[in-house]
Motif scaffolding. Structure first.
Motif, short mmCIF file in Angstrom:
data_model
loop_
_atom_site.label_atom_id
_atom_site.label_comp_id
_atom_site.label_asym_id
_atom_site.label_seq_id
_atom_site.Cartn_x
_atom_site.Cartn_y
_atom_site.Cartn_z
N THR A 122 0.81 -1.16 0.27
CA THR A 122 -0.31 -0.07 0.11
C THR A 122 0.91 1.12 -0.09
O THR A 122 0.60 2.30 -0.77
N ARG A 123 1.96 1.22 0.69
CA ARG A 123 2.90 2.27 0.67
C ARG A 123 3.57 2.62 -0.38
O ARG A 123 3.87 3.80 -0.97
N ARG A 124 3.99 1.52 -1.08
CA ARG A 124 4.67 1.54 -2.57
C ARG A 124 3.52 2.25 -3.37
O ARG A 124 3.91 3.11 -4.47
N TYR A 125 2.32 1.77 -3.46
CA TYR A 125 1.14 2.40 -4.21
C TYR A 125 1.14 3.69 -4.04
O TYR A 125 0.97 4.74 -4.95
N SER A 126 0.88 4.06 -2.92
CA SER A 126 1.01 5.75 -2.50
C SER A 126 1.87 6.45 -2.94
O SER A 126 1.74 7.54 -3.23
N LEU A 127 3.10 5.96 -2.66
CA LEU A 127 4.35 6.78 -3.01
C LEU A 127 4.40 6.72 -4.57
O LEU A 127 4.95 8.06 -5.21
N THR A 128 4.04 5.88 -5.18
CA THR A 128 4.00 5.63 -6.98
C THR A 128 3.00 7.00 -7.22
O THR A 128 3.44 7.72 -8.29
N ASP A 129 1.91 6.88 -6.73
CA ASP A 129 0.85 7.85 -7.05
C ASP A 129 1.37 9.22 -6.74
O ASP A 129 1.27 10.23 -7.44
N ALA A 130 1.90 9.43 -5.76
CA ALA A 130 2.55 10.85 -5.21
C ALA A 130 3.67 11.25 -6.05
O ALA A 130 3.75 12.62 -6.54
N LEU A 131 4.47 10.50 -6.54
CA LEU A 131 5.43 10.98 -7.55
C LEU A 131 4.98 11.08 -8.83
O LEU A 131 5.34 12.15 -9.48
N ASP A 132 3.71 10.69 -9.36
CA ASP A 132 3.09 11.10 -10.72
C ASP A 132 2.44 12.45 -10.30
O ASP A 132 2.66 13.07 -11.40
N ASP A 133 1.91 12.78 -9.06
CA ASP A 133 1.44 13.96 -8.90
C ASP A 133 2.48 15.09 -8.53
O ASP A 133 2.39 16.24 -9.38
N LEU A 134 3.58 14.72 -8.33
CA LEU A 134 4.59 15.65 -8.02
C LEU A 134 5.17 16.01 -9.52
O LEU A 134 5.57 17.23 -9.89
N ALA A 135 5.38 15.19 -10.46
CA ALA A 135 5.77 15.19 -11.84
C ALA A 135 4.71 16.27 -12.68
O ALA A 135 5.04 17.19 -13.35
N ASP A 136 3.55 15.95 -12.15
CA ASP A 136 2.30 16.75 -12.92
C ASP A 136 2.10 18.16 -12.09
O ASP A 136 1.33 18.85 -12.63
N ALA A 137 2.72 18.48 -11.01
CA ALA A 137 2.32 19.50 -10.41
C ALA A 137 2.63 20.85 -11.14
O ALA A 137 3.87 21.11 -11.43
N ARG A 138 1.55 21.70 -11.28
CA ARG A 138 2.08 23.08 -12.01
C ARG A 138 1.79 24.29 -10.83
O ARG A 138 2.29 25.31 -11.14
N ASP A 139 1.18 23.92 -9.73
CA ASP A 139 0.94 24.95 -8.70
C ASP A 139 2.06 24.71 -7.79
O ASP A 139 2.15 23.63 -7.18
N ARG A 140 2.75 25.61 -7.39
CA ARG A 140 3.86 25.67 -6.37
C ARG A 140 3.50 25.13 -4.95
O ARG A 140 4.42 24.24 -4.48
N PHE A 141 2.40 25.52 -4.57
CA PHE A 141 1.88 25.37 -3.35
C PHE A 141 1.75 23.91 -3.20
O PHE A 141 1.91 23.05 -2.22
N GLU A 142 0.98 23.28 -4.31
CA GLU A 142 0.60 21.79 -4.36
C GLU A 142 1.89 20.89 -4.56
O GLU A 142 1.88 19.99 -3.95
N GLY A 143 2.62 21.55 -5.39
CA GLY A 143 4.02 20.67 -5.42
C GLY A 143 4.86 20.75 -4.18
O GLY A 143 5.19 19.56 -3.81
N LEU A 144 4.98 21.54 -3.50
CA LEU A 144 5.51 21.64 -2.02
C LEU A 144 4.79 20.52 -1.18
O LEU A 144 5.49 19.91 -0.39
N ALA A 145 3.36 20.68 -1.22
CA ALA A 145 2.77 19.86 -0.45
C ALA A 145 2.99 18.32 -0.79
O ALA A 145 3.27 17.41 0.23
N VAL A 146 2.87 18.05 -1.92
CA VAL A 146 3.09 16.57 -2.35
C VAL A 146 4.55 16.28 -2.21
O VAL A 146 4.76 15.04 -1.60
N ALA A 147 5.48 17.14 -2.12
CA ALA A 147 6.94 16.88 -1.94
C ALA A 147 7.27 16.51 -0.71
O ALA A 147 7.88 15.43 -0.02
N GLY A 148 6.39 17.04 0.48
CA GLY A 148 6.49 16.70 1.91
C GLY A 148 5.89 15.27 1.99
O GLY A 148 6.49 14.50 2.82
N TYR A 149 5.02 14.99 1.29
CA TYR A 149 4.42 13.68 1.35
C TYR A 149 5.38 12.57 0.92
O TYR A 149 5.63 11.65 1.51
#
Length: 247
Positions: A131-158
């Motif tokens: 489950t943690r592998r899945y969640s981290l994989t999903d978060a890395l996809d979000d990190l690559a797609d982030a266009r909003d700086r605040f969203e990107g920083l939040a995802v980076a923390g995760y």
């Protein structure tokens, strides 16, 4: 020369817990890393029949964190800290400065704490790792797609936290929160942990997600690889696995 924070801790213990079985001063003051604003972390072992509690007080202008427990309470807290994989009290007892120990209770508690620390935390079960592998994989996809700086920083923390949990589990190493996360992460794996921390710093400073993504991807490769297709979990109520971030 007298160490005033240590002497203050002695006064607090003597005034508030004159019959304590043991008193341990832990944290930055005990390790020599204290600043003028550092609080005092004091673990107090009291006789059975008293309460087990954590209390924050202010004494002589300084914040004091009191960890008060009976022998039974300490055993229960040690068990809870093992389950949380953080071992907060174990680290306090293993590395703290003994201020009072009239009957040897602090010595015995330290031996138990050191044994726990040597053994390491319980390994995550395979389903939790998946489950943690899945969640981290999903978060890395979000990190690559982030266009909003605040969203990107939040995802980076995760991403940092999720990768740290997987990496520490891989090494059967203790984890931590707040300032203890980087300390425990570097203890577990100085190279990969340092890459995660450096990548997170780079993201915060420049907005570049690539170093963090590369470091987290290396952790994923070490722990089973990215997981997307094929992941499936059935709902088991409130005890079920946590969803990926933002879901």
């Amino acid at each position: 020369m007298r160490n005033e924070p240590v002497e203050q801790a002695r006064r607090i213990a003597r005034d508030r817990f004159p019959d304590a079985l043991s008193v341990i001063l832990a944290g930055s003051t005990a390790s020599g890393r204290a600043t003028a604003s550092s609080d005092l972390d004091i673990a107090v072992l009291v006789a059975d029949g008293a309460g087990t509690a954590r209390e924050t007080v202010r004494s002589e202008g300084r914040v004091v964190e009191l960890f008060v427990h009976t022998r039974t309470g300490l055993a229960e807290l040690f068990a809870a800290d093992r389950a949380s994989r953080r071992a907060v009290l174990q680290h306090m007892y293993a590395s703290g400065l003994v201020l009072a120990d009239p009957r040897g209770d602090a010595v015995r508690a330290r031996a138990l704490a050191e044994a726990d620390l040597r053994q390491g935390p319980p390994a995550l079960d395979p389903q939790t790792v998946e489950t943690r592998r899945y969640s981290l994989t999903d978060a890395l996809d979000d990190l690559a797609d982030a266009r909003d700086r605040f969203e990107g920083l939040a995802v980076a923390g995760y991403v940092l936290g999720a990768a740290a949990e997987l990496l520490c589990d891989h090494h059967r190493a203790w984890t931590g929160g707040g300032k203890w996360l980087p300390r425990r992460l570097l203890e577990a794996d100085a190279s990969r942990g340092g890459a995660l921390l450096d990548g997170h710093l780079r993201m915060c400073e420049s907005g570049d997600p690539a170093p963090l993504a590369a470091a987290a991807s290396e952790v994923l490769a070490l722990t089973g690889g990215p997981l997307r297709e094929g992941y499936r979990r059935t709902w088991r109520g409130v005890a079920g696995p946590l969803p990926a971030p933002g879901r």
